[in-house]
Design a protein around this motif. Sequence first.
Motif, PDB file in Angstrom:
ATOM      1  N   LEU A 201       0.836  -1.196   0.000  1.00 55.34           N
ATOM      2  CA  LEU A 201       0.000   0.000   0.000  1.00 55.34           C
ATOM      3  C   LEU A 201       0.872   1.247   0.000  1.00 55.34           C
ATOM      4  O   LEU A 201       1.796   1.368   0.813  1.00 55.34           O
ATOM      5  CB  LEU A 201      -0.910   0.028   1.227  1.00 55.34           C
ATOM      6  CG  LEU A 201      -2.083  -0.958   1.208  1.00 55.34           C
ATOM      7  CD1 LEU A 201      -2.688  -1.078   2.589  1.00 55.34           C
ATOM      8  CD2 LEU A 201      -3.140  -0.510   0.214  1.00 55.34           C
ATOM      9  N   ASN A 202       0.562   2.166  -0.903  1.00 57.78           N
ATOM     10  CA  ASN A 202       1.261   3.438  -0.965  1.00 57.78           C
ATOM     11  C   ASN A 202       0.693   4.397   0.080  1.00 57.78           C
ATOM     12  O   ASN A 202      -0.329   4.102   0.725  1.00 57.78           O
ATOM     13  CB  ASN A 202       1.136   4.034  -2.367  1.00 57.78           C
ATOM     14  CG  ASN A 202       2.278   4.984  -2.696  1.00 57.78           C
ATOM     15  OD1 ASN A 202       3.035   5.405  -1.825  1.00 57.78           O
ATOM     16  ND2 ASN A 202       2.411   5.332  -3.964  1.00 57.78           N
ATOM     17  N   GLY A 224      -6.884   4.616  -2.980  1.00 60.89           N
ATOM     18  CA  GLY A 224      -5.474   4.979  -3.043  1.00 60.89           C
ATOM     19  C   GLY A 224      -4.735   4.124  -4.042  1.00 60.89           C
ATOM     20  O   GLY A 224      -5.278   3.768  -5.091  1.00 60.89           O
ATOM     21  N   GLU A 225      -3.500   3.762  -3.720  1.00 59.28           N
ATOM     22  CA  GLU A 225      -2.669   2.987  -4.645  1.00 59.28           C
ATOM     23  C   GLU A 225      -2.111   1.754  -3.955  1.00 59.28           C
ATOM     24  O   GLU A 225      -1.678   1.804  -2.807  1.00 59.28           O
ATOM     25  CB  GLU A 225      -1.511   3.837  -5.187  1.00 59.28           C
ATOM     26  CG  GLU A 225      -0.677   3.120  -6.224  1.00 59.28           C
ATOM     27  CD  GLU A 225       0.311   4.029  -6.921  1.00 59.28           C
ATOM     28  OE1 GLU A 225       0.779   3.678  -8.031  1.00 59.28           O
ATOM     29  OE2 GLU A 225       0.633   5.102  -6.358  1.00 59.28           O
ATOM     30  N   ALA A 226      -2.106   0.639  -4.686  1.00 63.16           N
ATOM     31  CA  ALA A 226      -1.571  -0.605  -4.136  1.00 63.16           C
ATOM     32  C   ALA A 226      -1.043  -1.480  -5.259  1.00 63.16           C
ATOM     33  O   ALA A 226      -1.545  -1.447  -6.384  1.00 63.16           O
ATOM     34  CB  ALA A 226      -2.644  -1.359  -3.351  1.00 63.16           C
ATOM     35  N   TRP A 309       7.409   2.786  -6.932  1.00 62.67           N
ATOM     36  CA  TRP A 309       7.118   3.502  -5.686  1.00 62.67           C
ATOM     37  C   TRP A 309       7.329   2.618  -4.468  1.00 62.67           C
ATOM     38  O   TRP A 309       7.599   3.111  -3.371  1.00 62.67           O
ATOM     39  CB  TRP A 309       5.693   4.048  -5.709  1.00 62.67           C
ATOM     40  CG  TRP A 309       4.602   3.033  -5.867  1.00 62.67           C
ATOM     41  CD1 TRP A 309       3.962   2.676  -7.016  1.00 62.67           C
ATOM     42  CD2 TRP A 309       3.994   2.250  -4.832  1.00 62.67           C
ATOM     43  NE1 TRP A 309       3.005   1.720  -6.780  1.00 62.67           N
ATOM     44  CE2 TRP A 309       3.006   1.441  -5.435  1.00 62.67           C
ATOM     45  CE3 TRP A 309       4.182   2.150  -3.452  1.00 62.67           C
ATOM     46  CZ2 TRP A 309       2.215   0.547  -4.709  1.00 62.67           C
ATOM     47  CZ3 TRP A 309       3.404   1.255  -2.734  1.00 62.67           C
ATOM     48  CH2 TRP A 309       2.433   0.477  -3.356  1.00 62.67           C
ATOM     49  N   ARG A 310       7.221   1.295  -4.639  1.00 60.47           N
ATOM     50  CA  ARG A 310       7.440   0.395  -3.499  1.00 60.47           C
ATOM     51  C   ARG A 310       8.872   0.482  -2.982  1.00 60.47           C
ATOM     52  O   ARG A 310       9.144   0.161  -1.826  1.00 60.47           O
ATOM     53  CB  ARG A 310       7.134  -1.050  -3.903  1.00 60.47           C
ATOM     54  CG  ARG A 310       5.667  -1.324  -4.185  1.00 60.47           C
ATOM     55  CD  ARG A 310       5.472  -2.736  -4.688  1.00 60.47           C
ATOM     56  NE  ARG A 310       6.133  -2.932  -5.963  1.00 60.47           N
ATOM     57  CZ  ARG A 310       6.565  -4.095  -6.423  1.00 60.47           C
ATOM     58  NH1 ARG A 310       6.434  -5.177  -5.681  1.00 60.47           N
ATOM     59  NH2 ARG A 310       7.126  -4.188  -7.608  1.00 60.47           N
ATOM     60  N   ILE A 352      11.203  11.105  -8.383  1.00 58.95           N
ATOM     61  CA  ILE A 352      11.317  11.620  -7.023  1.00 58.95           C
ATOM     62  C   ILE A 352      11.900  10.513  -6.153  1.00 58.95           C
ATOM     63  O   ILE A 352      11.406   9.381  -6.175  1.00 58.95           O
ATOM     64  CB  ILE A 352       9.950  12.033  -6.455  1.00 58.95           C
ATOM     65  CG1 ILE A 352       9.310  13.120  -7.321  1.00 58.95           C
ATOM     66  CG2 ILE A 352      10.091  12.533  -5.015  1.00 58.95           C
ATOM     67  CD1 ILE A 352       7.883  13.422  -6.922  1.00 58.95           C
ATOM     68  N   ASP A 353      12.918  10.843  -5.394  1.00 58.29           N
ATOM     69  CA  ASP A 353      13.515   9.916  -4.435  1.00 58.29           C
ATOM     70  C   ASP A 353      12.933  10.239  -3.068  1.00 58.29           C
ATOM     71  O   ASP A 353      13.202  11.295  -2.500  1.00 58.29           O
ATOM     72  CB  ASP A 353      15.037  10.084  -4.441  1.00 58.29           C
ATOM     73  CG  ASP A 353      15.734   9.104  -3.515  1.00 58.29           C
ATOM     74  OD1 ASP A 353      15.038   8.434  -2.730  1.00 58.29           O
ATOM     75  OD2 ASP A 353      16.968   9.020  -3.571  1.00 58.29           O
ATOM     76  N   LYS A 354      12.146   9.329  -2.525  1.00 60.80           N
ATOM     77  CA  LYS A 354      11.452   9.577  -1.266  1.00 60.80           C
ATOM     78  C   LYS A 354      12.398   9.777  -0.098  1.00 60.80           C
ATOM     79  O   LYS A 354      12.036  10.400   0.909  1.00 60.80           O
ATOM     80  CB  LYS A 354      10.500   8.411  -0.979  1.00 60.80           C
ATOM     81  CG  LYS A 354       9.510   8.659   0.147  1.00 60.80           C
ATOM     82  CD  LYS A 354       8.580   7.464   0.314  1.00 60.80           C
ATOM     83  CE  LYS A 354       7.551   7.708   1.402  1.00 60.80           C
ATOM     84  NZ  LYS A 354       6.658   6.530   1.570  1.00 60.80           N
ATOM     85  N   SER A 355      13.622   9.275  -0.213  1.00 63.02           N
ATOM     86  CA  SER A 355      14.577   9.413   0.891  1.00 63.02           C
ATOM     87  C   SER A 355      15.122  10.840   1.001  1.00 63.02           C
ATOM     88  O   SER A 355      15.714  11.191   2.020  1.00 63.02           O
ATOM     89  CB  SER A 355      15.744   8.438   0.708  1.00 63.02           C
ATOM     90  OG  SER A 355      16.528   8.779  -0.418  1.00 63.02           O
TER      91      SER A 355
END
Length: 383
Positions: A201-202, A224-226, A309-310, A352-355
């Motif tokens: 799950l995002n 949402g997104e999964a 995205w995971r 986009i880098d989430k970190s």
Amino acid sequence: MHLNKEMNYTNEHIKALLVEKLAGTISPEDELLADAALAESPEALAYWHSLEQKFNATGRPAKFLSDIDVEKSWEAVNNRILGTEITEVAPTVGRFRTWHYIAASAAILAVVFMGLLWTREPKNPIRSNGTNQVRLQIDGGQTVDLSADRQIDVEGAEISNRAKELSYVAATGTELKWATLSVPHTKDYKVKLDDGTTVWLNAASTLRFPFRFSAAKREVYLTGEAYFEVAKNKKVPFVVHTNFADIQVHGTAFNVNAYENESFSASLVEGSVSAVKENKEVILQPGQEVFSKSDGLGLRSFDPELLSWRNGTYYFHRKPLAEIAQVLVRWYDVKLDWKTAATSSQTFTGEIDKSQPLEVVLSNLQLTSGINSKLQNGVLTFY
């Protein structure tokens, strides 16, 4: 890196050719020159290897580099990097190649403007306040906080929460019990369902599911997104219900994006699924995705590499900033404010880098596109 003194190829010229070769925008004639440079010049070869290592290490889809508008990227950065207008300089071959090299480099920087080349930590990085945690709401009123590793018995199941992953053993001999897993902004989470199906799950997503599936149908409800890896069972169909359409599955891997007030899509990686809306069915093949449009559902191809995205990376391909910004909302828990519609409609290709802290994301967006933004009291304003 001179190949031929009479032709006067400068280092910048050869670097420009190598950048174009990496981006896939080089002409056949120039590629011959670039290949000759690689064969004759150790310096050129070393520079080429450094380019390959820098961009291949991130696992970035190569087609992104070939899809960049070099001239547009140059226009966005030339004043900030050189402080001059391109028309003010005499159009010599060597100078043109210098321009082109800088422009192509800027284009590649635009691909990664969301932080992959900028690793500095800002003085005041944006962090989650820690109050929004993953929660499991059991039908009947019980709520389980999943912020820490733990095991707990609830009505209908024995739950294990470990390393951002929920698994459980359903109780036998009891009525069918449902639960809703809520993943807030900034988070992501994984759950393993009763039949062995795994769901990622995002951020800002919810999944409603039974602790034990019925003998006739396996069904869940998603907002949402999964990303789903569905356990194969030809006798018992698996259905993902969304507010846009129902996804019918027979053992497969696929992604569903069904956020409220945003465009819907379901992308098939392997296996077979179909989307059903108002009694109309669209059957997908691997590498295809179904999407919402004004008159129902459409079908198009997609790149499975974009479903990253995971792993904390969001790829976007020719998407408007308005759509990209929604990812910032979910990943960094901010609200949006647009000063002009023109800003929100500008399109980008990159990741986009989430970190990376949000301040780094916004800093590089401003550098490569000229778009200004301000973050204040949890509101992100674009100008």
